[in-house]
Design an enzyme around this catalytic site. Structure first.
Site, short mmCIF file in Angstrom:
data_model
loop_
_atom_site.label_atom_id
_atom_site.label_comp_id
_atom_site.label_asym_id
_atom_site.label_seq_id
_atom_site.Cartn_x
_atom_site.Cartn_y
_atom_site.Cartn_z
N GLU B 47 16.94 -30.38 -10.29
CA GLU B 47 18.03 -31.36 -10.18
C GLU B 47 19.42 -30.75 -10.31
O GLU B 47 20.40 -31.41 -10.02
CB GLU B 47 17.84 -32.50 -11.18
CG GLU B 47 17.84 -32.10 -12.64
CD GLU B 47 16.44 -31.89 -13.19
OE1 GLU B 47 15.53 -31.54 -12.41
OE2 GLU B 47 16.26 -32.06 -14.41
N ASN B 48 19.50 -29.49 -10.74
CA ASN B 48 20.82 -28.87 -10.78
C ASN B 48 21.29 -28.43 -9.40
O ASN B 48 22.41 -27.94 -9.26
CB ASN B 48 20.83 -27.69 -11.76
CG ASN B 48 19.82 -26.64 -11.40
OD1 ASN B 48 18.68 -26.95 -11.07
ND2 ASN B 48 20.22 -25.39 -11.44
#
Lengths: 233, 218
Positions: B47-48
């Site tokens: 998700e980064n």
């Protein structure tokens, strides 16, 4: 071309003052504005509200501002890597507002995009939803989240040009583009500052309209938080 | 024998299907990437801001600008792409990611999950977990069946603050594979040489046991 170049980090942070709200890009220590944080830690300003996904580590990133007791309030999604942070939070010196990471990203984006609020399913049924308006869409409950803006946004890119256009490297992009959009004054520091016209316009991630000041950063440490390798078989 | 963390990951990897985009949480879920079944193609989302995440780099090839959501150095696979956090969570909330695997402190029989906060102790934050569990259609929890004190983590109701309500579909523990069905845990499989009664003893929530419960094939 509107020239956004400033010659030093001191010039870049000109106008910062006590009790302001800042956004700071980065995920962990990846893609953080090292030069701006360094200058802010020397500036003596305090009472800050800092919006940043994380809070750095004890001796690097936002940890430097925490050490100096410059931060009054943190708005973040994950803050687990910092003992000084923990101490200040438990002692009540530091106010902390934890919000889901996707909501944080979208709230910054919305702030820069002229959207005052939006509904998201994230956090419904949890303490994050307390006091927030709930509405059902397609049979599923959502909570109202408000946009975020800041007096200053500090972002870091790999390359930038004099017009303030930015290109990020790898996963160092993270929150930087949305925060650039949401700052009243956005300060971009770059590893490589090039003349306008050098970058391919089709490859630019953040258009220079969102950037008010850009400068060539120095002495990047780019610390790795969790160095993880595999061994050759 | 109860599974170790790698065994749990190995069993979860059997849930991967060709063409899946998958988000793996920190801890046991990360290990799932080591057991992708032969002959299928999946892509891992972190998700980064990366899709097409590869294994850890060889020593000397670490890049500070290339990390996963656990802040570990990683590599990219052919076809990988980087993006910002708003786009990343658009993929997640927009249900473009087919499978989410994450750890938990507690799961309740109605599918509630708690994995971000222990009141009175250090609060680290929810990170992306609330966005992930609120939107994903297919959430598998990877965890030990009991906590360090030996207490069940599969409960009638979560005692800790929730990360998400009624969202977990499947749980793979060191003892069993279970599904959340109509407000109960339905026992699907047992770990090799683990008996149904052992699982019953380690489960506080209501357990549905129908017929012979097969052993996991690993």
């Amino acid at each position: 071309m509107i020239n956004k170049v400033v010659n030093s980090v001191e010039e870049a942070i000109d106008g910062v003052a006590d009790d302001m709200t800042f956004m700071l890009g980065g995920f962990g220590l990846c893609g953080i504005p090292e030069n701006s944080i360094g200058a802010l830690s020397q500036s003596g300003i305090k009472g800050l509200t800092c919006i940043s996904n994380n809070a750095g580590v004890d001796d690097f990133g936002l940890g430097l501002l925490l050490q100096n007791h410059q931060i009054k309030k943190m708005i973040s999604s994950y803050v687990g890597e910092n003992a000084e942070f923990e101490r200040q939070m438990l002692s009540g010196e530091l106010e902390v507002n934890l919000i889901p990471q996707g909501s944080l990203a979208e709230r910054c984006r919305a702030g820069g995009a002229g959207i005052p609020a939006f509904f998201t399913p994230a956090g419904y049924g949890t303490e994050v939803a307390e006091g927030k308006e709930v509405r059902e869409f397609n049979g599923k409950p959502h909570i109202l989240e408000l946009a975020l803006t800041a007096d200053f946004a500090f972002v870091k890119a790999w390359k930038g040009d004099a017009a303030g256009n930015l290109i990020f490297k790898g996963t160092a992009r993270n929150f930087n583009p949305m925060m650039a959009m949401a700052g009243k004054i956005t300060v971009a520091e770059v590893e490589e500052l090039v003349p306008a016209g050098t970058l391919d316009p089709a490859q630019i991630h953040t258009p220079g309209i969102f950037v008010q000041r850009i400068f060539q950063g120095k002495y990047y440490e780019k610390r790795i938080e969790q160095r993880t390798v595999r061994t050759k078989e | 024998m109860a599974l170790d963390k790698n065994g749990i990951a190995q069993r979860i990897a059997q849930e991967l299907q060709d063409g899946f985009y998958v988000n793996l949480g920190i801890g046991i879920p990360t290990l799932v990437a080591n057991y992708i079944p032969k002959g299928i193609d999946v892509e891992f989302q972190s998700e980064n801001g990366i899709l097409g995440m590869g294994p850890f780099p060889f020593e000397g090839y670490e890049d500070a600008d290339l990390i996963n959501a656990g802040k570990q150095t990683i590599t990219t696979m052919p076809g990988a792409v980087f993006f910002d956090s708003a786009i990343s969570f658009s993929m997640i909330r927009g249900q473009h990611v087919q499978l989410t695997v994450l750890g938990a402190m507690e799961v309740a029989q109605n599918g509630d999950i708690a994995n971000w906060k222990i009141p009175g102790k250090m609060v680290k934050g929810m990170g992306g977990a609330m966005d992930l569990v609120a939107s994903a259609e297919n959430i598998i929890v990877a965890m030990m069946h009991t906590n360090k004190k030996g207490e069940s983590k599969l409960l009638k109701e979560c005692s800790l603050p929730l990360t998400g309500a009624s969202c977990v579909t499947k749980i793979v523990t060191n003892l069993a594979v279970l599904e959340v069905v109509d407000g109960s845990f339905k026992l699907l499989e047992r770990a090799p040489a683990v008996s149904v009664s052992e699982i019953q003893n380690a489960t506080e929530g209501d357990l549905i046991i129908e017929g012979d419960i097969p052993e996991m094939k690993l």
